[in-house]
Design a protein around this motif. Structure first.
Motif, PDB file in Angstrom:
ATOM      1  N   THR A 145       0.823  -1.213   0.000  1.00 10.65           N
ATOM      2  CA  THR A 145       0.000   0.000   0.000  1.00 10.65           C
ATOM      3  C   THR A 145       0.851   1.254   0.000  1.00 10.65           C
ATOM      4  O   THR A 145       0.519   2.249  -0.656  1.00 10.65           O
ATOM      5  CB  THR A 145      -0.949   0.006   1.208  1.00 10.65           C
ATOM      6  OG1 THR A 145      -0.193  -0.208   2.419  1.00 10.65           O
ATOM      7  CG2 THR A 145      -1.994  -1.090   1.082  1.00 10.65           C
ATOM      8  N   ARG A 146       1.970   1.235   0.753  1.00 14.50           N
ATOM      9  CA  ARG A 146       2.838   2.408   0.785  1.00 14.50           C
ATOM     10  C   ARG A 146       3.436   2.670  -0.600  1.00 14.50           C
ATOM     11  O   ARG A 146       3.452   3.803  -1.082  1.00 14.50           O
ATOM     12  CB  ARG A 146       3.953   2.198   1.799  1.00 14.50           C
ATOM     13  CG  ARG A 146       4.888   3.400   1.950  1.00 14.50           C
ATOM     14  CD  ARG A 146       6.051   3.055   2.865  1.00 14.50           C
ATOM     15  NE  ARG A 146       6.856   1.980   2.286  1.00 14.50           N
ATOM     16  CZ  ARG A 146       7.697   1.241   2.982  1.00 14.50           C
ATOM     17  NH1 ARG A 146       7.848   1.424   4.281  1.00 14.50           N
ATOM     18  NH2 ARG A 146       8.405   0.283   2.385  1.00 14.50           N
ATOM     19  N   VAL A 186       0.706   4.043  -3.433  1.00 13.02           N
ATOM     20  CA  VAL A 186       0.361   5.469  -3.439  1.00 13.02           C
ATOM     21  C   VAL A 186       1.476   6.282  -4.083  1.00 13.02           C
ATOM     22  O   VAL A 186       1.224   7.147  -4.934  1.00 13.02           O
ATOM     23  CB  VAL A 186       0.079   5.963  -2.003  1.00 13.02           C
ATOM     24  CG1 VAL A 186      -0.090   7.472  -1.979  1.00 13.02           C
ATOM     25  CG2 VAL A 186      -1.176   5.288  -1.450  1.00 13.02           C
ATOM     26  N   GLN A 233       1.142   8.203  -7.764  1.00  7.14           N
ATOM     27  CA  GLN A 233       1.291   9.648  -7.810  1.00  7.14           C
ATOM     28  C   GLN A 233       2.402  10.049  -8.772  1.00  7.14           C
ATOM     29  O   GLN A 233       2.242  10.983  -9.564  1.00  7.14           O
ATOM     30  CB  GLN A 233       1.574  10.191  -6.410  1.00  7.14           C
ATOM     31  CG  GLN A 233       0.366  10.147  -5.481  1.00  7.14           C
ATOM     32  CD  GLN A 233       0.707  10.573  -4.067  1.00  7.14           C
ATOM     33  OE1 GLN A 233       1.859  10.512  -3.639  1.00  7.14           O
ATOM     34  NE2 GLN A 233      -0.297  11.003  -3.309  1.00  7.14           N
ATOM     35  N   ALA A 236      -4.257   6.731  -6.966  1.00  6.82           N
ATOM     36  CA  ALA A 236      -3.620   6.867  -5.657  1.00  6.82           C
ATOM     37  C   ALA A 236      -4.646   7.213  -4.589  1.00  6.82           C
ATOM     38  O   ALA A 236      -4.594   6.705  -3.461  1.00  6.82           O
ATOM     39  CB  ALA A 236      -2.531   7.937  -5.716  1.00  6.82           C
ATOM     40  N   GLN A 237      -5.599   8.083  -4.930  1.00  5.92           N
ATOM     41  CA  GLN A 237      -6.629   8.474  -3.968  1.00  5.92           C
ATOM     42  C   GLN A 237      -7.527   7.299  -3.608  1.00  5.92           C
ATOM     43  O   GLN A 237      -7.961   7.175  -2.451  1.00  5.92           O
ATOM     44  CB  GLN A 237      -7.472   9.618  -4.539  1.00  5.92           C
ATOM     45  CG  GLN A 237      -8.570  10.132  -3.616  1.00  5.92           C
ATOM     46  CD  GLN A 237      -8.030  10.719  -2.321  1.00  5.92           C
ATOM     47  OE1 GLN A 237      -6.915  11.224  -2.285  1.00  5.92           O
ATOM     48  NE2 GLN A 237      -8.821  10.679  -1.255  1.00  5.92           N
ATOM     49  N   GLU A 238      -7.794   6.422  -4.565  1.00  2.47           N
ATOM     50  CA  GLU A 238      -8.616   5.243  -4.276  1.00  2.47           C
ATOM     51  C   GLU A 238      -7.916   4.324  -3.272  1.00  2.47           C
ATOM     52  O   GLU A 238      -8.564   3.778  -2.370  1.00  2.47           O
ATOM     53  CB  GLU A 238      -8.927   4.475  -5.566  1.00  2.47           C
ATOM     54  CG  GLU A 238      -9.898   5.173  -6.502  1.00  2.47           C
ATOM     55  CD  GLU A 238     -11.319   5.230  -5.961  1.00  2.47           C
ATOM     56  OE1 GLU A 238     -11.632   4.535  -4.977  1.00  2.47           O
ATOM     57  OE2 GLU A 238     -12.129   5.977  -6.530  1.00  2.47           O
ATOM     58  N   ILE A 239      -6.607   4.166  -3.398  1.00  2.00           N
ATOM     59  CA  ILE A 239      -5.873   3.381  -2.405  1.00  2.00           C
ATOM     60  C   ILE A 239      -5.927   4.073  -1.052  1.00  2.00           C
ATOM     61  O   ILE A 239      -6.112   3.431  -0.004  1.00  2.00           O
ATOM     62  CB  ILE A 239      -4.408   3.180  -2.843  1.00  2.00           C
ATOM     63  CG1 ILE A 239      -4.336   2.244  -4.053  1.00  2.00           C
ATOM     64  CG2 ILE A 239      -3.565   2.602  -1.691  1.00  2.00           C
ATOM     65  CD1 ILE A 239      -4.802   0.827  -3.766  1.00  2.00           C
ATOM     66  N   HIS A 240      -5.773   5.397  -1.072  1.00  2.00           N
ATOM     67  CA  HIS A 240      -5.863   6.155   0.182  1.00  2.00           C
ATOM     68  C   HIS A 240      -7.222   5.953   0.844  1.00  2.00           C
ATOM     69  O   HIS A 240      -7.309   5.748   2.058  1.00  2.00           O
ATOM     70  CB  HIS A 240      -5.623   7.636  -0.108  1.00  2.00           C
ATOM     71  CG  HIS A 240      -5.718   8.513   1.104  1.00  2.00           C
ATOM     72  ND1 HIS A 240      -4.779   8.497   2.116  1.00  2.00           N
ATOM     73  CD2 HIS A 240      -6.653   9.433   1.474  1.00  2.00           C
ATOM     74  CE1 HIS A 240      -5.122   9.364   3.047  1.00  2.00           C
ATOM     75  NE2 HIS A 240      -6.251   9.937   2.689  1.00  2.00           N
ATOM     76  N   GLU A 241      -8.291   5.994   0.052  1.00  2.00           N
ATOM     77  CA  GLU A 241      -9.637   5.789   0.593  1.00  2.00           C
ATOM     78  C   GLU A 241      -9.803   4.362   1.106  1.00  2.00           C
ATOM     79  O   GLU A 241     -10.489   4.125   2.110  1.00  2.00           O
ATOM     80  CB  GLU A 241     -10.683   6.088  -0.478  1.00  2.00           C
ATOM     81  CG  GLU A 241     -10.789   7.549  -0.879  1.00  2.00           C
ATOM     82  CD  GLU A 241     -11.199   8.443   0.290  1.00  2.00           C
ATOM     83  OE1 GLU A 241     -12.019   8.006   1.121  1.00  2.00           O
ATOM     84  OE2 GLU A 241     -10.684   9.572   0.373  1.00  2.00           O
ATOM     85  N   SER A 251      -9.061   1.362  -7.727  1.00  2.00           N
ATOM     86  CA  SER A 251      -7.724   1.852  -8.045  1.00  2.00           C
ATOM     87  C   SER A 251      -7.070   0.983  -9.114  1.00  2.00           C
ATOM     88  O   SER A 251      -6.505   1.500 -10.092  1.00  2.00           O
ATOM     89  CB  SER A 251      -6.860   1.847  -6.781  1.00  2.00           C
ATOM     90  OG  SER A 251      -5.528   2.193  -7.083  1.00  2.00           O
ATOM     91  N   SER A 262      -3.085  -3.429  -4.705  1.00  2.00           N
ATOM     92  CA  SER A 262      -2.031  -2.420  -4.657  1.00  2.00           C
ATOM     93  C   SER A 262      -0.777  -2.906  -5.381  1.00  2.00           C
ATOM     94  O   SER A 262      -0.195  -2.174  -6.195  1.00  2.00           O
ATOM     95  CB  SER A 262      -1.689  -2.079  -3.205  1.00  2.00           C
ATOM     96  OG  SER A 262      -2.809  -1.565  -2.516  1.00  2.00           O
TER      97      SER A 262
END
Length: 273
Positions: free
Chosen positions: A145-146, A149, A153, A161-166, A189, A254
Motif C-alpha cells: 500500500t505504501r 500510493v 502519484q 492513488a486516492q482510491e488506495i488512500h480511501e 484503483s 495495490s
C-alpha cells in the motif's frame, strides 16, 4: 551524537520481536497503560491528562478532585472504563498535545515511535502515521500500500492513488472497519490503472486478458476480480468479508497496480544499453 534522553534500548536497537497481530477492535489493559504512561512521559501531568481525556470522552472533570494524586486516580479510572476506540482517539489527541511549541517535531516523532513500538510488541493492529492511527497489517500489506500510493502519484495517476488512500481509510475506521468499502476502493484503483494501461474504459474483468500477466496469474487475477465483485459490490446477506480477506484484496490490488505501472515504464524506456 545521541539525544541524552534516548534510552539504552533505542540507542543500540534492542527490542522485542514483533508479536503476531491479535488485537484490532479492543484496547486491553496493557495498551491502555502504555498510552497513559506515554502521556506522563511527555510531561503532561495529571491535570493535563485529565483535561485531554475529558475532552475526548466528553465528560466533566470531577470537581471534588483537586490534588495531583486524586486527579491521577481519576485519570486511571477514566482510561480503564473508556470504550476501546476512545483510547485510540486519546492517543491521537496526545500526539497533537506533545507537539505544541515543538517546532522541530522531535517530540511527536519520539511519541509516534514509542507508541508504535508498543503496538508491535503487544500485537496491536494499529500504527500511528503523522498523528493518525491507521490499520497495521502484514509486512506485505504495509509495503504494497505504501509503494502503491507513491508509484501512482509519480505516474501522474492521482485518482488511482486516492482510491488506495480511501481504501486505507475504510479499513482503518473505528470502531468497525468498512471492509467492503476497502475492497471497493482497492479494486477501483486497480481498474483505474488497468484502463490507463489498456487505453479503454472497459471493466477490469474485460481488460485482464489484454494485460501483461503470464498465465496462470491472469486467471488468478480474474478470480480476485470475481471475489471482489461479489464481496465488495454484491453483498450476500450474512456473508460480509472478514478483515483478513479485505487486507488480502487491498494488498494484491495495490501490488498489481504497481506492477502494471512499472512494467509500462520499463517498456517505454526500452532495452538498456
Amino acid at each position: 551524537m545521541h539525544d541524552g534522553n534516548t534510552p539504552f534500548s533505542a540507542r543500540f536497537g534492542f527490542h522485542s520481536p514483533d508479536a503476531e497481530i491479535t488485537i484490532r477492535e479492543d484496547a486491553p489493559e496493557e495498551m491502555r497503560s502504555a498510552v497513559a504512561m506515554l502521556g506522563y512521559a511527555f510531561d503532561l501531568g495529571p491535570g493535563g491528562m485529565r483535561d485531554l481525556l475529558c475532552e475526548v470522552l466528553l465528560k466533566r472533570p470531577d470537581p471534588g478532585n483537586w490534588s495531583p494524586g486524586n486527579i491521577e486516580n481519576e485519570v486511571h479510572r477514566l482510561i480503564d472504563s473508556a470504550p476501546w476506540y476512545k483510547i485510540y482517539d486519546f492517543a491521537e489527541r496526545l500526539y497533537l498535545e506533545v507537539g505544541k511549541g515543538d517546532f522541530s517535531g522531535d517530540r511527536q516523532r519520539s511519541f509516534e515511535e514509542r507508541l508504535n513500538r508498543s503496538f508491535r510488541e503487544l500485537g496491536v493492529g494499529w500504527e500511528l502515521q503523522q498523528g493518525k492511527l491507521v490499520a497495521r497489517g502484514s509486512e506485505a500489506f504495509t509495503l504494497a500500500t505504501r509503494d502503491a500510493v507513491a508509484v501512482m502519484q509519480n505516474a501522474g495517476m492521482p485518482t488511482a492513488a486516492q482510491e488506495i488512500h480511501e481504501s486505507l481509510k475504510d479499513i482503518s475506521r473505528r470502531p468497525n472497519a468498512d471492509v467492503t468499502g476497502a475492497i471497493q476502493h482497492a479494486m477501483a484503483s486497480l481498474e483505474c490503472v488497468a484502463r490507463e494501461i489498456d487505453g479503454s474504459t472497459d471493466t477490469l474483468g474485460k481488460i485482464i486478458a489484454r494485460l501483461t500477466f503470464p498465465p496462470p496469474l491472469d486467471v488468478a487475477l480474474h478470480k480476485l476480480w470475481g471475489f471482489a465483485s461479489e464481496q465488495g459490490r454484491h453483498i450476500v446477506e450474512g456473508r460480509e468479508p472478514s478483515f483478513e480477506e479485505a487486507e488480502l484484496v487491498v494488498t494484491i490490488a495495490s501490488a498489481t497496480g504497481v506492477y502494471l505501472l512499472r512494467h509500462r515504464q520499463r517498456a517505454q524506456s526500452g532495452p538498456q544499453a
